[in-house]
Design a protein around this motif. Structure first.
Motif, PDB file in Angstrom:
ATOM      1  N   VAL A  80     -18.734  21.875  -3.570  1.00  0.00           N
ATOM      2  CA  VAL A  80     -18.827  22.489  -2.243  1.00  0.00           C
ATOM      3  C   VAL A  80     -19.717  21.637  -1.341  1.00  0.00           C
ATOM      4  O   VAL A  80     -19.391  21.389  -0.170  1.00  0.00           O
ATOM      5  CB  VAL A  80     -19.359  23.937  -2.333  1.00  0.00           C
ATOM      6  CG1 VAL A  80     -19.670  24.488  -0.937  1.00  0.00           C
ATOM      7  CG2 VAL A  80     -18.350  24.834  -3.040  1.00  0.00           C
ATOM      8  N   ALA A  81     -20.850  21.176  -1.891  1.00  0.00           N
ATOM      9  CA  ALA A  81     -21.768  20.339  -1.104  1.00  0.00           C
ATOM     10  C   ALA A  81     -21.098  19.037  -0.666  1.00  0.00           C
ATOM     11  O   ALA A  81     -21.218  18.619   0.491  1.00  0.00           O
ATOM     12  CB  ALA A  81     -23.029  20.035  -1.914  1.00  0.00           C
ATOM     13  N   LEU A  82     -20.357  18.405  -1.579  1.00  0.00           N
ATOM     14  CA  LEU A  82     -19.638  17.169  -1.254  1.00  0.00           C
ATOM     15  C   LEU A  82     -18.586  17.432  -0.170  1.00  0.00           C
ATOM     16  O   LEU A  82     -18.443  16.652   0.776  1.00  0.00           O
ATOM     17  CB  LEU A  82     -18.955  16.614  -2.511  1.00  0.00           C
ATOM     18  CG  LEU A  82     -18.056  15.383  -2.294  1.00  0.00           C
ATOM     19  CD1 LEU A  82     -18.899  14.162  -1.924  1.00  0.00           C
ATOM     20  CD2 LEU A  82     -17.209  15.089  -3.535  1.00  0.00           C
ATOM     21  N   THR A  83     -17.889  18.547  -0.316  1.00  0.00           N
ATOM     22  CA  THR A  83     -16.848  18.915   0.652  1.00  0.00           C
ATOM     23  C   THR A  83     -17.437  19.080   2.049  1.00  0.00           C
ATOM     24  O   THR A  83     -16.889  18.578   3.037  1.00  0.00           O
ATOM     25  CB  THR A  83     -16.150  20.215   0.205  1.00  0.00           C
ATOM     26  OG1 THR A  83     -15.523  19.989  -1.061  1.00  0.00           O
ATOM     27  CG2 THR A  83     -15.117  20.670   1.216  1.00  0.00           C
ATOM     28  N   ILE A  84     -18.569  19.784   2.148  1.00  0.00           N
ATOM     29  CA  ILE A  84     -19.199  20.017   3.454  1.00  0.00           C
ATOM     30  C   ILE A  84     -19.740  18.702   4.029  1.00  0.00           C
ATOM     31  O   ILE A  84     -19.599  18.429   5.222  1.00  0.00           O
ATOM     32  CB  ILE A  84     -20.303  21.081   3.331  1.00  0.00           C
ATOM     33  CG1 ILE A  84     -19.678  22.436   3.001  1.00  0.00           C
ATOM     34  CG2 ILE A  84     -21.125  21.172   4.620  1.00  0.00           C
ATOM     35  CD1 ILE A  84     -20.678  23.522   2.659  1.00  0.00           C
ATOM     36  N   ASN A  96     -14.820  10.073  -1.945  1.00  0.00           N
ATOM     37  CA  ASN A  96     -16.235   9.724  -2.086  1.00  0.00           C
ATOM     38  C   ASN A  96     -16.894   9.861  -0.711  1.00  0.00           C
ATOM     39  O   ASN A  96     -16.243  10.251   0.260  1.00  0.00           O
ATOM     40  CB  ASN A  96     -16.403   8.311  -2.680  1.00  0.00           C
ATOM     41  CG  ASN A  96     -15.821   7.224  -1.775  1.00  0.00           C
ATOM     42  OD1 ASN A  96     -15.893   7.296  -0.554  1.00  0.00           O
ATOM     43  ND2 ASN A  96     -15.223   6.201  -2.385  1.00  0.00           N
ATOM     44  N   ILE A  97     -18.177   9.544  -0.608  1.00  0.00           N
ATOM     45  CA  ILE A  97     -18.888   9.825   0.650  1.00  0.00           C
ATOM     46  C   ILE A  97     -18.608   8.790   1.743  1.00  0.00           C
ATOM     47  O   ILE A  97     -19.069   8.956   2.872  1.00  0.00           O
ATOM     48  CB  ILE A  97     -20.418   9.944   0.422  1.00  0.00           C
ATOM     49  CG1 ILE A  97     -20.990   8.632  -0.122  1.00  0.00           C
ATOM     50  CG2 ILE A  97     -20.719  11.107  -0.510  1.00  0.00           C
ATOM     51  CD1 ILE A  97     -22.520   8.632  -0.193  1.00  0.00           C
ATOM     52  N   TYR A  98     -17.828   7.748   1.433  1.00  0.00           N
ATOM     53  CA  TYR A  98     -17.535   6.715   2.433  1.00  0.00           C
ATOM     54  C   TYR A  98     -16.128   6.831   3.025  1.00  0.00           C
ATOM     55  O   TYR A  98     -15.918   6.489   4.180  1.00  0.00           O
ATOM     56  CB  TYR A  98     -17.727   5.318   1.821  1.00  0.00           C
ATOM     57  CG  TYR A  98     -19.108   5.109   1.263  1.00  0.00           C
ATOM     58  CD1 TYR A  98     -20.206   4.965   2.121  1.00  0.00           C
ATOM     59  CD2 TYR A  98     -19.331   5.100  -0.108  1.00  0.00           C
ATOM     60  CE1 TYR A  98     -21.492   4.804   1.614  1.00  0.00           C
ATOM     61  CE2 TYR A  98     -20.612   4.936  -0.622  1.00  0.00           C
ATOM     62  CZ  TYR A  98     -21.676   4.793   0.237  1.00  0.00           C
ATOM     63  OH  TYR A  98     -22.947   4.640  -0.253  1.00  0.00           O
ATOM     64  N   GLN A  99     -15.183   7.279   2.224  1.00  0.00           N
ATOM     65  CA  GLN A  99     -13.795   7.360   2.703  1.00  0.00           C
ATOM     66  C   GLN A  99     -13.632   8.233   3.958  1.00  0.00           C
ATOM     67  O   GLN A  99     -12.867   7.876   4.853  1.00  0.00           O
ATOM     68  CB  GLN A  99     -12.891   7.871   1.567  1.00  0.00           C
ATOM     69  CG  GLN A  99     -12.697   6.834   0.466  1.00  0.00           C
ATOM     70  CD  GLN A  99     -12.125   7.429  -0.801  1.00  0.00           C
ATOM     71  OE1 GLN A  99     -12.318   8.606  -1.105  1.00  0.00           O
ATOM     72  NE2 GLN A  99     -11.424   6.593  -1.572  1.00  0.00           N
TER      73      GLN A  99
END
Length: 289
Positions: free
Chosen positions: A140-144, A193-196
């Motif tokens: 959930v944290a990654l999604t937000i 991932n956090i860059y895409q």
């Protein structure tokens, strides 16, 4: 409650895009039909009971929070509505060109965009479905995080493009760039991932800058840029999952096409029928007022 918020968004995409020229009663009738039949059908094909399973139309598209199921469904409905209702009076003069009808309240436009942006955290984060374990909480944290990143990338990209092109910042376009980025990441923020999302959101912003004037050239009058934000980026966001993750691109494309054909054709038929009984477009006097 979750689906109620989602179906409201589908209908708002359409109602916002035909604003300033439609009557309330026929649009309310359409909202009931869209909320009761058209949208639930798309949901059952893509998220729910898998009604098309075992047929050639079986949809295996991955769409976490509705780039296609919500945003492009609403966008296809809006395209049908614009084709039936037509443009606002004086928007496209007979001698050619486009008459700019400026927004009536920029602070409210900005507030609306920020409410959408913050709401998107629940929209996408909640679509993960559970926060009860550490793994799901992390997801959930990654999604937000990815949702916010894509929105920022869209806004910044549009700001830069508008400044290069016009030597000034256009806040309505910057906000639409943010929304374009948010729509484009909505299909798979839990997979990236956090860059895409930076790239996905930036492309979403670029598409808004390209398609807003393009739809004007096609004389499709869309006061809020909803076709560019929701339809175009709903398609891009769904296809992006097939580009940036291990999901099959053809599955994503097939889902976009099937939902697009159904949403556009069914909406066109419904609105065409309503328009024959109760005209959708307001009178010239009401529109001028």
């Amino acid at each position: 409650l979750f689906q109620m918020a989602f179906v409201g968004k589908v209908i708002n995409i359409m109602s916002g895009g035909v604003s300033e020229r439609v009557r309330i009663i026929p649009i309310a009738i359409f909202a009931v039909i869209m909320g009761g039949f058209i949208y639930p059908t798309v949901v059952n094909w893509a998220w729910g009971s898998d009604m098309l399973s075992g047929t050639i139309l079986d949809i295996n598209m991955y769409d976490l929070a509705g780039s296609t199921v919500i945003h492009s469904t609403g966008g296809w409905a809006l395209l049908a509505a614009i084709l039936i209702v037509g443009a606002r009076k004086g928007r496209y003069p007979k001698n050619g060109g486009v008459r700019v009808i400026p927004a009536s309240n920029i602070p409210l436009v900005t507030l609306g965009a920020f409410l959408l942006w913050i709401g998107w955290f629940g929209f996408n984060g909640g679509s993960v479905g559970s926060i009860a374990s550490k793994e799901n909480a992390d997801l959930v944290a990654l999604t937000i995080l990815n949702t916010n990143t894509a929105g920022l990338a869209g806004a910044i990209t549009v700001g830069i493009m508008m400044y290069i092109k016009y030597k000034k910042l256009d806040i309505t376009m910057v906000l639409n760039g943010a929304l374009g980025g948010l729509v484009s990441v909505t299909a798979g923020p839990d997979l990236y991932n956090i860059y895409q999302p930076i790239l996905i959101g930036a492309v979403g912003g670029m598409l808004v800058v390209i398609f807003v004037p393009l739809f004007d050239k096609l004389r499709l009058d869309d006061p809020v840029g909803a076709l560019s934000v929701h339809l175009v980026n709903g398609i891009w966001g769904t296809l992006a999952v097939g580009i940036f993750t291990d999901k099959l691109f053809l599955d994503q494309l097939k889902g976009v096409v099937i939902v697009g054909i159904f949403a556009f054709v069914s909406t066109y038929i419904v609105l065409f029928t309503i328009n024959k009984i109760i005209p959708l477009k307001s009178s010239p006097d009401e529109e001028m007022e």
